[in-house]
Structure formats: structure tokens, C-alpha cells
Design a protein around this motif. Structure first.
Motif, PDB file in Angstrom:
ATOM      1  N   ASP A  11       0.864  -1.175   0.000  1.00 53.84           N
ATOM      2  CA  ASP A  11       0.000   0.000   0.000  1.00 53.84           C
ATOM      3  C   ASP A  11       0.903   1.228   0.000  1.00 53.84           C
ATOM      4  N   SER A  12       0.326   2.386  -0.281  1.00 56.35           N
ATOM      5  CA  SER A  12       1.130   3.601  -0.406  1.00 56.35           C
ATOM      6  C   SER A  12       1.843   3.939   0.890  1.00 56.35           C
ATOM      7  N   ARG A  33       7.306   5.649  -6.670  1.00 55.95           N
ATOM      8  CA  ARG A  33       5.882   5.850  -6.372  1.00 55.95           C
ATOM      9  C   ARG A  33       5.028   5.589  -7.608  1.00 55.95           C
ATOM     10  N   LYS A  34       5.446   6.137  -8.749  1.00 56.34           N
ATOM     11  CA  LYS A  34       4.655   5.985  -9.966  1.00 56.34           C
ATOM     12  C   LYS A  34       4.612   4.531 -10.415  1.00 56.34           C
ATOM     13  N   TYR A  36       4.866   1.686  -8.654  1.00 57.15           N
ATOM     14  CA  TYR A  36       3.989   0.830  -7.856  1.00 57.15           C
ATOM     15  C   TYR A  36       2.522   1.245  -7.985  1.00 57.15           C
ATOM     16  N   HIS A  37       2.293   2.515  -8.265  1.00 61.34           N
ATOM     17  CA  HIS A  37       0.913   2.943  -8.543  1.00 61.34           C
ATOM     18  C   HIS A  37       0.416   2.295  -9.829  1.00 61.34           C
ATOM     19  N   SER A  40      -0.649  -1.147  -9.194  1.00 64.76           N
ATOM     20  CA  SER A  40      -1.632  -1.291  -8.103  1.00 64.76           C
ATOM     21  C   SER A  40      -0.962  -1.860  -6.858  1.00 64.76           C
ATOM     22  N   TYR A  41       0.282  -1.475  -6.637  1.00 69.44           N
ATOM     23  CA  TYR A  41       1.074  -1.832  -5.458  1.00 69.44           C
ATOM     24  C   TYR A  41       1.279  -3.340  -5.318  1.00 69.44           C
TER      25      TYR A  41
END
Length: 299
Positions: A11-12, A33-34, A36-37, A40-41
């Protein structure tokens, strides 16, 4: 074989917690960050059985990055494999290692695509700015398509030759004493004798311009052709004569040659990436202009 328990998703918050920790390697936080976004992690380098084959492939690529003239801000990747295999069953470790491998890929890709870090560029006196690239998308596309994670190396013969010479210099010449050769007369020519000829023979043999090594002090035909070969490779007039210009060039230490090779490999990365591109290359030291088309020298 019983499957290991592992988190299907991050998760974030988990990502941010791990990005906030101090690391001893470069981290492009925005790219992480981008990436894994986009996923969808979901973890990328671990599956239900542990470390994936793609992860092992990436660690191998990182461990051999120096062969491409790529210098990374990280610990030895070889140790990373054993650590991850030993501790890769714990959820927190999986998150940490997955992010670590992703960050290391981004550093490697950044250098392979558009050059060295600003710090190393400054050390190498290379000041041309580099363009931006979306490495999160690059990695995601590579994983989805099954393409190799190895960055495409420049297609030019110069790059491949530099790569070969870089490995030889690092493996064979880095730790050899390179005492200056002192030319005490204007020139030496074929048929002459001198106390510095054994030094020149040894130096040319180490530099692979002479195929056979001898300890004689006479300027023979083999030495004449070895000197001409060296002169041609370094953009000097191929006279076969030992003069001040020749001695000054052969006295350049391997460490400085390695620095020059890294700079020129860097320049190769700035040339057009497409094999079918047409371009002109100017070799200033050799006073040569070459026209390339579809990866081949036309004239």
C-alpha cells in the motif's frame, strides 16, 4: 513444495515508510511511487516461491554494470542475492527488497539511457544536460512484454571497442606501475639502440600493440610496426619513430585512459539510438570524419 506466504499487494503507506528510511544507494522516489501505482502496489521481484527469475537477472545485470562503463551508487549486487534469498520470506523484508531492486533498476536505467549522474559527470568533465525519460513506464512495459531488462547498448563499433578496452584496462593494467619513460634524445628510429627501448617494448606489449615480448635494447622491425600501431590507435602520425609526442602519449597512465573511455562511452549514449539512423562522427585527434548509415561506416 509448500508456497511461502507473501503480500499480494503493498500500500502507499508501506512504500512511503520504506522510502523515508535512509539508504546507501540512489533512490528516485517519484519513479518508485509511480511504478507501484501503475502496478496497483503489487510486488514485482517476488512471487509465491520467493525471488523471481527476473529479479535474479536484474541482480546479474547490476553486478556487471561496470563492464558498460556504468558506475552505480550501491553496495555490491552480488551480496544482495544471498541476503534476499535468506530473508525473503518475511512480509516486511519482501517490501523492502522489492523497493530496493526497483530503485536500483531506475538508477541503472537512468545512466544507461541518458548518462551518468551529475556528480560523476562533473568528475569526468562532462557537462551536457540529459533529457528526461519515464523509467516507471519503461520498467512496466518491459515486464509486461517480457523484454530483457538489459538496456540496449549503443550500436556503434566505437562503443563495443571501448567496452572491450575498458574491461582489459580494469582487469590487467589498473595495478601496474606506470613509470614515465624519459626520452633523452630527439628521436629513436629503426636500427637505433637505447636503454629505454626495453621500457617501450614492455609498455607496447602491455597495451597489446606488440604480440611478442622481448628484452632486447635494439629498435627492430617488430618494434617499428608496434609503434605504428600504437600511433594509429591514438591519432598520431604513423611514422614508427619514437619522438616526444609518442613518449608523451604512451606515458598516460591507465587510470587516465579509463577516465577517457568512460567519457567516450558516455558520448556514445548520446548518439541516436536507432540502428538505421544516419549520422556523421568526427574523430578530432585522428583528423577523421566518418559517415554512418544503418550502423555501418559508409565513408
Amino acid at each position: 513444495m509448500q508456497e511461502k506466504k507473501w503480500p499480494l499487494h503493498f500500500d502507499s503507506l508501506s512504500i512511503e515508510q520504506h522510502l523515508a528510511e535512509k539508504r546507501n544507494y540512489f533512490v528516485d522516489k517519484e519513479a518508485v511511487r509511480k511504478f507501484y501505482h501503475l502496478r496497483s502496489y503489487k510486488p514485482v521481484w517476488f512471487d509465491s516461491l520467493g525471488l523471481t527469475s527476473q529479479a535474479r537477472n536484474l541482480i546479474f545485470i547490476l553486478a556487471n554494470a561496470s563492464d558498460e562503463g556504468i558506475r552505480l551508487h550501491q553496495d555490491a549486487p552480488g551480496k544482495l542475492l544471498s541476503v534476499m534469498e535468506m530473508n525473503g520470506s518475511d512480509k516486511n523484508n519482501i517490501i523492502q527488497y522489492d523497493i530496493e531492486l526497483t530503485a536500483r533498476f531506475f538508477e541503472y536505467a537512468s545512466i544507461a539511457y541518458h548518462g551518468l549522474s551529475n556528480e560523476i559527470k562533473h568528475q569526468l568533465e562532462w557537462f551536457i544536460p540529459s533529457e528526461k525519460k519515464d523509467f516507471a513506464a519503461v520498467l512496466q512495459n518491459a515486464l509486461q512484454s517480457g523484454r530483457s531488462l538489459t538496456m540496449q547498448e549503443p550500436v556503434y563499433p566505437l562503443y563495443r571497442k571501448l567496452k572491450q578496452h575498458l574491461k582489459y584496462y580494469r582487469d590487467s593494467l589498473m595495478n601496474i606501475e606506470w613509470e614515465p619513460i624519459d626520452l633523452q634524445q630527439l628521436t629513436l628510429r629503426q636500427g637505433d639502440s637505447s636503454i629505454i627501448i626495453p621500457q617501450i617494448i614492455k609498455r607496447l606489449y602491455l597495451l597489446q600493440d606488440l604480440t611478442n615480448y622481448s628484452e632486447g635494447a635494439e629498435f627492430d622491425s617488430a618494434l617499428f610496426h608496434g609503434i605504428k600501431r600504437f600511433q594509429l590507435r591514438h591519432g598520431l602520425a604513423p611514422s614508427g619513430i619514437v619522438d616526444k609526442e609518442f613518449v608523451s602519449t604512451i606515458n598516460v597512465k591507465p587510470q587516465e585512459r579509463i577516465r577517457q573511455m568512460l567519457i567516450n562511452m558516455e558520448r556514445c549514449r548520446w548518439l541516436p539510438a536507432e540502428p538505421d539512423s544516419a549520422f556523421i562522427m568526427i574523430n578530432i585527434p585522428a583528423f577523421k570524419l566518418l559517415f554512418f548509415n544503418k550502423g555501418k561506416v559508409i565513408w
